[in-house]
Design a protein around this motif. Structure first.
Motif, short mmCIF file in Angstrom:
data_model
loop_
_atom_site.label_atom_id
_atom_site.label_comp_id
_atom_site.label_asym_id
_atom_site.label_seq_id
_atom_site.Cartn_x
_atom_site.Cartn_y
_atom_site.Cartn_z
N ILE A 51 0.70 -1.26 0.00
CA ILE A 51 0.03 -0.14 0.00
C ILE A 51 0.99 1.18 0.02
O ILE A 51 1.69 1.46 1.01
CB ILE A 51 -1.11 0.12 1.17
CG1 ILE A 51 -1.82 -1.30 1.12
CG2 ILE A 51 -1.79 1.07 1.11
CD1 ILE A 51 -2.71 -1.24 2.49
N ASP A 52 1.00 1.89 -1.03
CA ASP A 52 1.94 2.92 -1.25
C ASP A 52 1.40 4.27 -0.77
O ASP A 52 1.74 4.71 0.27
CB ASP A 52 2.30 3.29 -2.81
CG ASP A 52 3.28 4.19 -2.84
OD1 ASP A 52 3.86 4.79 -1.79
OD2 ASP A 52 3.54 4.78 -4.02
N LYS A 53 0.17 4.77 -1.18
CA LYS A 53 -0.30 6.05 -0.75
C LYS A 53 -1.76 6.06 -1.22
O LYS A 53 -2.14 5.47 -2.27
CB LYS A 53 0.58 7.33 -1.33
CG LYS A 53 0.74 7.05 -2.87
CD LYS A 53 1.50 8.43 -3.36
CE LYS A 53 1.48 8.39 -4.99
NZ LYS A 53 2.37 9.59 -5.45
N ILE A 54 -2.56 7.05 -0.70
CA ILE A 54 -3.73 7.44 -1.11
C ILE A 54 -3.71 9.08 -1.32
O ILE A 54 -3.56 9.76 -0.54
CB ILE A 54 -4.97 7.04 -0.09
CG1 ILE A 54 -6.28 7.11 -0.71
CG2 ILE A 54 -4.59 7.56 1.38
CD1 ILE A 54 -7.29 6.49 0.56
N GLY A 55 -4.68 9.20 -2.50
CA GLY A 55 -5.04 10.74 -2.75
C GLY A 55 -6.07 11.15 -2.00
O GLY A 55 -7.19 10.58 -2.63
N LEU A 56 -6.42 12.31 -1.36
CA LEU A 56 -7.38 12.87 -0.66
C LEU A 56 -7.30 14.21 -0.58
O LEU A 56 -6.20 14.84 -0.41
CB LEU A 56 -7.63 12.27 0.50
CG LEU A 56 -8.01 10.72 0.83
CD1 LEU A 56 -7.79 10.46 2.39
CD2 LEU A 56 -9.35 10.42 0.26
N LYS A 57 -8.37 14.87 -1.27
CA LYS A 57 -8.24 16.43 -1.24
C LYS A 57 -8.05 17.01 0.02
O LYS A 57 -7.23 18.31 0.44
CB LYS A 57 -9.32 17.14 -1.65
CG LYS A 57 -10.71 16.99 -1.15
CD LYS A 57 -11.92 17.46 -1.84
CE LYS A 57 -13.15 17.20 -0.78
NZ LYS A 57 -14.46 17.79 -1.51
N ASP A 58 -8.36 16.37 1.35
CA ASP A 58 -8.16 17.02 2.69
C ASP A 58 -7.29 15.86 3.49
O ASP A 58 -7.55 15.75 4.66
CB ASP A 58 -9.67 16.81 3.34
CG ASP A 58 -10.28 15.71 3.41
OD1 ASP A 58 -9.90 14.69 2.65
OD2 ASP A 58 -11.13 15.60 4.32
#
Length: 275
Positions: free
Chosen positions: A142-149
């Motif tokens: 699990i590398d990363k997750i993109g979220l606006k906040d």
């Protein structure tokens, strides 16, 4: 059905939902349900005119006991002990046996049970299974997750599960450690997770789910923010980017709604091990 019986049924349903989650190893969801029940009980005992309970002291006693159990340390908090309370909540108006616990009265206060008290600080990740000839094992980074906040998420982590088409668990549910690195619109995990079944033994239609969770201090509990999933035809070595969906988690994959139209995704990397 009287209002009293409806209330008791509501309590029992919440209790059963919590213990079911507990027995499946889904501690975050279990604690959320226990908190809901605790708040319902507190509302009853704090009301000026408890709703028609002729023996409201029993409600007080049960509430005290439930809070007492929920605030024990992880070593003392046993599911089998908690389940002893089920018969009481089902028959709280007529129950006349000895109470299963010694309960000291506790102050009537909002019950906040921190998830971290019930979970290892390193998550609940499991080691890789032993290899078998001709069988494949899958490691997912699990590398990363993109979220606006992303920068506002407190104690973020992932719950990973493998479900069949009916939403039934096929493997033990695993929680990652809390992610500590945030950068712009990304939360970085950089965590390897071992799928707890050989790929060839997963049934047709199975999927791997990733639930992103974070702590909400104002509400006092951990909440699922969004989820993603990967189906069997997507299992192949190398990087993969998968879409994020709005909660609640739809394990049956019937009513999916994208979290955002922005190019924000869950970034993974797959490694297959085969003898």
């Amino acid at each position: 059905m009287s209002d009293v019986n409806k209330t008791i049924q509501k309590w029992h349903a919440s209790f059963r939902k919590g213990t079911d989650f507990d027995s499946w190893g889904q501690l975050v969801e279990a604690i959320d349900e226990y908190q809901i029940l605790a708040r319902q009980l507190q509302k009853e005992v704090q009301s000026t005119n408890p709703s028609d309970f002729t023996e409201d002291q029993k409600v007080h006693t049960f509430s005290d006991s439930f809070q007492h159990q929920c605030t024990q340390s992880q070593e003392e908090f046993k599911l089998e002990d908690l389940k002893k309370l089920e018969i009481i909540i089902k028959s709280i108006l007529t129950y006349n046996k000895d109470f299963p616990f010694d309960v000291q009265p506790v102050p009537l206060r909002p019950l906040i049970v921190k998830v971290t008290a019930f979970m290892s600080p390193t998550g609940t990740l499991l080691p890789r299974l032993p290899s078998e000839s001709g069988m494949s094992l899958l490691t997912i980074k699990i590398d990363k997750i993109g979220l606006k906040d992303a920068g506002q998420c407190i104690d973020p982590y992932m719950t990973v599960s493998v479900k069949d088409l009916s939403g039934i668990d096929l493997n033990p549910v695993q929680d990652t450690p809390v992610a500590t690195r945030k950068e712009d619109t990304y939360i970085h995990f950089s965590i390897d997770l071992e799928i707890q079944r050989h790929i060839e033994r997963l049934p047709k239609g199975a999927a791997i789910f990733f639930e992103f969770k974070h702590y909400k201090p104002k509400k006092g509990f951990t909440s699922t923010k969004c989820f993603a999933f990967m189906e069997m035809d997507e299992i192949k070595p190398g990087p993969i980017v998968i879409e994020l969906y709005k909660k609640p988690t739809d394990f049956k994959r019937k009513k999916l709604q994208l979290l955002t139209k922005k190019p924000l995704y869950l970034h993974l990397h797959q490694t297959l091990h085969k003898d």
